[in-house]
Design an enzyme around this catalytic site. Structure first.
Site, short mmCIF file in Angstrom:
data_model
loop_
_atom_site.label_atom_id
_atom_site.label_comp_id
_atom_site.label_asym_id
_atom_site.label_seq_id
_atom_site.Cartn_x
_atom_site.Cartn_y
_atom_site.Cartn_z
N ASN A 130 0.79 -1.24 0.00
CA ASN A 130 0.00 0.00 0.00
C ASN A 130 0.82 1.30 0.00
OD1 ASN A 130 0.67 -0.68 2.66
ND2 ASN A 130 -1.04 0.48 3.49
N GLY A 205 2.52 -5.62 7.43
CA GLY A 205 1.61 -6.36 6.55
C GLY A 205 0.44 -6.93 7.32
N GLU A 227 4.26 -4.75 12.38
CA GLU A 227 3.28 -3.66 12.19
C GLU A 227 2.15 -4.23 11.35
OE1 GLU A 227 3.51 -0.69 13.43
OE2 GLU A 227 5.63 -0.32 13.81
N LEU A 228 1.00 -4.48 11.97
CA LEU A 228 -0.05 -5.21 11.25
C LEU A 228 -1.27 -4.31 11.02
CD1 LEU A 228 0.49 -8.51 13.28
CD2 LEU A 228 1.64 -7.75 11.19
N CYS A 261 -3.42 1.03 6.90
CA CYS A 261 -3.52 0.24 8.13
C CYS A 261 -4.28 1.01 9.19
CB CYS A 261 -2.13 -0.13 8.63
SG CYS A 261 -1.05 1.29 8.85
N GLU A 361 -10.71 -6.51 8.93
CA GLU A 361 -10.15 -5.43 8.14
C GLU A 361 -10.51 -5.65 6.67
OE1 GLU A 361 -5.87 -5.52 7.54
OE2 GLU A 361 -5.77 -3.38 8.00
N GLU A 438 8.06 1.42 15.93
CA GLU A 438 9.00 2.09 15.05
C GLU A 438 8.99 3.58 15.37
OE1 GLU A 438 7.41 0.59 11.21
OE2 GLU A 438 9.27 -0.54 11.08
P1 NAD Z 1 0.69 -9.27 3.31
O1 NAD Z 1 0.92 -9.65 4.71
O2 NAD Z 1 -0.08 -10.17 2.43
O3 NAD Z 1 2.07 -9.02 2.57
C1 NAD Z 1 3.05 -8.19 3.13
C2 NAD Z 1 4.41 -8.64 2.67
O4 NAD Z 1 4.70 -9.92 3.25
C3 NAD Z 1 4.56 -8.81 1.18
O5 NAD Z 1 5.84 -8.35 0.80
C4 NAD Z 1 4.46 -10.32 1.00
O6 NAD Z 1 5.09 -10.79 -0.16
C5 NAD Z 1 5.17 -10.80 2.23
N1 NAD Z 1 4.86 -12.17 2.65
C6 NAD Z 1 3.72 -12.87 2.45
N2 NAD Z 1 3.81 -14.07 3.05
C7 NAD Z 1 5.02 -14.13 3.65
C8 NAD Z 1 5.69 -15.10 4.45
N3 NAD Z 1 5.12 -16.26 4.74
N4 NAD Z 1 6.92 -14.80 4.92
C9 NAD Z 1 7.49 -13.62 4.65
N5 NAD Z 1 6.92 -12.66 3.89
C10 NAD Z 1 5.68 -12.91 3.40
O7 NAD Z 1 0.04 -7.82 3.39
P2 NAD Z 1 -0.54 -6.96 2.18
O8 NAD Z 1 -1.81 -7.59 1.76
O9 NAD Z 1 0.53 -6.70 1.18
O10 NAD Z 1 -0.81 -5.57 2.92
C11 NAD Z 1 -1.97 -5.29 3.56
C12 NAD Z 1 -1.84 -5.51 5.06
O11 NAD Z 1 -0.76 -4.74 5.59
C13 NAD Z 1 -3.06 -5.02 5.80
O12 NAD Z 1 -3.41 -5.94 6.81
C14 NAD Z 1 -2.61 -3.72 6.41
O13 NAD Z 1 -3.33 -3.31 7.53
C15 NAD Z 1 -1.20 -4.04 6.75
N6 NAD Z 1 -0.43 -2.79 6.95
C16 NAD Z 1 0.02 -2.46 8.21
C17 NAD Z 1 0.70 -1.26 8.42
C18 NAD Z 1 1.23 -0.85 9.77
O14 NAD Z 1 2.12 0.00 9.81
N7 NAD Z 1 0.73 -1.38 10.86
C19 NAD Z 1 0.91 -0.40 7.35
C20 NAD Z 1 0.43 -0.77 6.10
C21 NAD Z 1 -0.23 -1.96 5.91
#
Ligand code: NAD
Length: 474
Positions: A130, A205, A227-228, A261, A361, A438
């Site tokens: 994002n 993520g 950071e989720l 997020c 979410e 962070e």
């Molecule tokens: P995601 O968890 O699907 O992917 C995030 C990253 O993790 C990607 O680079 C992906 O390739 C990698 N990944 C996937 N599986 C993995 C594994 N098993 N091991 C290591 N890496 C792996 O998230 P997304 O769909 O790309 O992003 C959306 C999510 O991120 C939402 O839940 C959102 O709330 C969260 N988010 C949190 C913050 C925060 O700062 N708290 C900020 C932005 C987004």
């Protein structure tokens, strides 16, 4: 090879080869080899290079923002701001680089005891789709400032600006091998975070991915910060400044097409202002312009992928049956955008407490509204979630505001504002929103660990217990 697709019109922009486990291994080894010399450089020298990175970014705001908009579908004003914020992060951590210091701890007259903060070594950064450029900067800049190496894996959907950042780092004088940006998806990420030579994992993520990473990190006892996501409430009391609050509610959930997020995806309204605020929010939502993110008139671009669009559409369909659809914007009718991943910003109310829209979410432009009678119910509704990333409270009553801020379960609370963030201010969640912090002084804690050094000031044999707080143990 993986297609990199523009969500604006589903056009394939380019194809990128995901890094294989062997390439991950090579990147971690190169980072490991380059890190000690980097850590030995003076902080000022590291800071100078980080400033040079910021200079290069600032000279390319337009180029980077356009690439980001093409790849993420986010409107240009947002991606420009994110690129500038990324440069700001490099400057902020450049300032930290020569400010690291330990402490002397007066344990007693027989010892001179002090701490030396030292880098972990190799940091693995994994980021979502994002906010690709800014999140890449947010992981790499502190890692480097504090003397670490960094291997960064952007999301496979949006690797372009992070890969470009890798080039800019080299141009700025970051030593070869110290930072690698590895494109790829889940497999590349899994190979990286399970690598035994990684010393710290910083992940942003989804919570399911966060759990998988925490499990894999546990196998190597690698420290990890997560950071989720969130399901953050915005609570409006009757004495709130409603003009400002309504603005913040609309931007707080619909900006970036809801892909934040910290999206304030639950609006919790006092019953006495319920109809008025709902009408005002509804009017604003109907007037939101969904369309080409390069058009200055557009408020929201598309969702990032077809899968994310489908997920949001499913939430909208399910919530239409489960509650009341209050308002919805219209989709673009521009033929050029026919294949893009657009969804209409939508508002629902009259949902049961256990409705999926109030629990999960969406990561899309969908707002769920509920009402409360008194402060206790407002707090109960705000805390009725497994997430705990952020919360907003709107009231003119300062005591009520601080009471609420002290009791709501969230890593960040905004009082009479929303969605403001700074490199200076700690950020992170509780519960399903993750752990670790962070930014600011917390970044120094995250990216450094103290080494404790004891020096004997006497010639005698250490006696252990009873020396002004110092004692033998262990
Ligand atoms: P995601 O968890 O699907 O992917 C995030 C990253 O993790 C990607 O680079 C992906 O390739 C990698 N990944 C996937 N599986 C993995 C594994 N098993 N091991 C290591 N890496 C792996 O998230 P997304 O769909 O790309 O992003 C959306 C999510 O991120 C939402 O839940 C959102 O709330 C969260 N988010 C949190 C913050 C925060 O700062 N708290 C900020 C932005 C987004």
């Amino acid at each position: 090879m993986a297609d990199v697709v523009s969500p604006i019109d589903a056009r394939v922009l380019t194809r990128v080869a995901p890094a294989s486990p062997a390439e991950v291994d090579a990147a971690v080894r190169a980072a490991r080899a380059a890190q000690p010399a980097w850590a030995r450089r003076t902080g000022s020298d590291r800071g100078r290079i980080l400033h040079a990175v910021a200079d290069l970014i600032e000279a390319r705001v337009e180029e980077l923002a356009e690439t980001e908009t093409r790849n993420t579908g986010k409107i240009l004003s947002d991606t420009r701001r994110e690129v500038r914020r990324a440069a700001g992060s490099f400057r902020y951590y450049a300032g930290w680089a020569d400010q690291v210091r330990g402490e002397t701890i007066p344990v007693g007259p027989e010892y001179h005891t002090y701490t030396v903060p030292e880098p972990h070594g190799v940091v693995a950064g994994v980021i979502p789709w994002n906010v690709p450029f800014f999140f890449a900067a947010k992981k790499i800049a502190p890692a480097l400032a504090f003397g670490n190496a960094c291997v960064l894996k952007p999301a496979e959907e949006t690797p372009l600006t992070a890969l470009r950042l890798g080039e800019l780092l080299a141009e700025a004088g970051v030593p070869d091998g110290l930072v690698r940006v590895l494109p790829g998806g889940r497999e590349t990420g899994a190979a990286l975070v399970s690598h035994p030579d990684v010393d710290l994992i910083v992940f942003t993520g989804h919570h399911d991915t966060g759990k998988a990473i925490a499990r894999s990190a546990a196998a190597n006892l690698t420290p990890v910060a997560l950071e989720l996501g969130g399901k953050s409430p915005q609570v409006l009391f009757p004495d709130a400044d409603l003009d400002r609050a309504v603005d913040a509610v609309v931007l707080g959930v619909f900006a970036s097409c809801g892909q934040m997020c910290i999206a304030g995806s639950r609006l919790v309204l006092h019953e006495s202002i319920y109809d008025e605020v709902l009408d005002r929010v509804a009017e604003r939502v109907r007037s939101l312009r969904v369309g080409d993110p390069f058009d200055e008139q557009t408020d929201l671009g598309p969702q990032i992928t077809a899968a994310q669009r489908d997920k949001t559409v499913e939430f909208i369909a399910e919530s239409t049956a489960a509650g009341r659809l209050v308002a919805q914007a219209t989709l673009p009718d521009d033929e050029r955008l026919r294949n893009g991943f657009y969804v209409p910003p939508t508002v629902f109310d009259r949902l049961d407490d256990d409705a999926r829209l109030l629990r999960e979410e969406v990561f899309g432009p969908v707002l769920a509204v509920s009402s409360f009678r008194d402060d206790a119910e407002a707090l109960r509704l705000a805390n009725d979630t497994e997430f705990g990333l952020a919360a907003g409270v709107w009231t003119a009553d300062i005591a009520r505001a601080h009471r609420f801020a002290g009791q709501v379960r969230a890593g960040t609370v905004w009082i009479n504002t929303y969605r403001v963030l700074s490199d200076l201010v700690p950020f992170g969640g509780v519960g399903l929103s993750g752990y670790g912090r962070e930014n600011g002084t917390e970044a120094a804690r995250l990216y450094l660990r103290p080494r404790s050094v004891w020096t004997s000031l006497t010639s005698g044999t250490p006696q252990g217990y009873g020396m002004g707080g110092a004692g033998a143990a262990g």
